[in-house]
Design a protein around this motif. Sequence first.
Motif, PDB file in Angstrom:
ATOM      1  N   MET A 166       7.344  80.996  37.941  1.00  0.00           N
ATOM      2  CA  MET A 166       7.034  81.868  36.810  1.00  0.00           C
ATOM      3  C   MET A 166       6.322  83.128  37.283  1.00  0.00           C
ATOM      4  O   MET A 166       6.668  84.258  36.894  1.00  0.00           O
ATOM      5  CB  MET A 166       6.143  81.104  35.810  1.00  0.00           C
TER       6      MET A 166
ATOM      7  N   SER B 159      -3.932  78.903  30.290  1.00  0.00           N
ATOM      8  CA  SER B 159      -2.482  78.770  30.458  1.00  0.00           C
ATOM      9  C   SER B 159      -2.151  77.659  31.444  1.00  0.00           C
ATOM     10  O   SER B 159      -1.195  76.902  31.244  1.00  0.00           O
ATOM     11  CB  SER B 159      -1.898  80.104  30.958  1.00  0.00           C
TER      12      SER B 159
ATOM     13  N   ALA C 291       0.026  74.258  30.832  1.00  0.00           N
ATOM     14  CA  ALA C 291       1.152  73.858  31.678  1.00  0.00           C
ATOM     15  C   ALA C 291       0.968  72.419  32.173  1.00  0.00           C
ATOM     16  O   ALA C 291       1.920  71.630  32.193  1.00  0.00           O
ATOM     17  CB  ALA C 291       1.286  74.816  32.863  1.00  0.00           C
TER      18      ALA C 291
ATOM     19  N   ASN D 189       6.388  77.890  29.879  1.00  0.00           N
ATOM     20  CA  ASN D 189       6.227  79.248  30.398  1.00  0.00           C
ATOM     21  C   ASN D 189       7.253  80.212  29.825  1.00  0.00           C
ATOM     22  O   ASN D 189       6.954  81.394  29.610  1.00  0.00           O
ATOM     23  CB  ASN D 189       6.321  79.237  31.924  1.00  0.00           C
TER      24      ASN D 189
ATOM     25  N   ASN E 136       5.062  76.724  38.293  1.00  0.00           N
ATOM     26  CA  ASN E 136       4.017  77.744  38.155  1.00  0.00           C
ATOM     27  C   ASN E 136       4.297  78.943  39.063  1.00  0.00           C
ATOM     28  O   ASN E 136       4.251  80.097  38.623  1.00  0.00           O
ATOM     29  CB  ASN E 136       2.662  77.131  38.498  1.00  0.00           C
TER      30      ASN E 136
END
Length: 214
Positions: A159, A200, A204, A38, A156
Amino acid sequence: TLAVVRLIHRRRAGTLFGPPARMIRDFRVAAGGVLTLNLVFLIFSIGDDSLRPGQSLGPFLVHLPFALICLLIQTGAEGVIFRGYLLQQLAARFRTPAVWMLIPALLFAMGHYAPDLSGNAAPYVVTWAILFGILAADLTARTGTLGAAWGFHFANNAMVMLLVNSEGSFSGLALWLAPTPAMDAGGGSLLAALLVQCASLCCAWLAARVALRR
């Protein structure tokens, strides 16, 4: 959830998490892999003209320790319910992953359905959450602990909520703000945004999987 496991199912609440040492290791490795990826994405995103400054650096650093603690609690609580209790109880009764992966993911996604906040983007948010639940369940099944899915979830959310968030609800802690098409964009724009976010998310998840293999 911990009380239900203890009082109704007559097993230790710690069985929801897995062996402590492995859980901590899985959390650290998965979170590190996802955060690293990220941050690479962030480097390329900072030059985007659509981004605007959010919280200034000073207040951000003051709030950061408390925000991280809250994110640990929030992601851990959801992990215990959806990737711990529900996944384990269903997997004990049904052999097919279609049941014990998909049902918790669907229930997890239902908690993200908020048309008052997301407008016409609400179904797209739910779709993203279903994918997230499936990927988190995969990490749990492959490692045997909550650590990897917890780290995946924590990284996650860190971010999104602390670094780059969409303008609107839950964006007060973020350093940068991105415009959101949620309320007034057409279906094509929302679908394109969903595809980017899902891609995305899969990257991840793959980063977590690669990190866990080391």
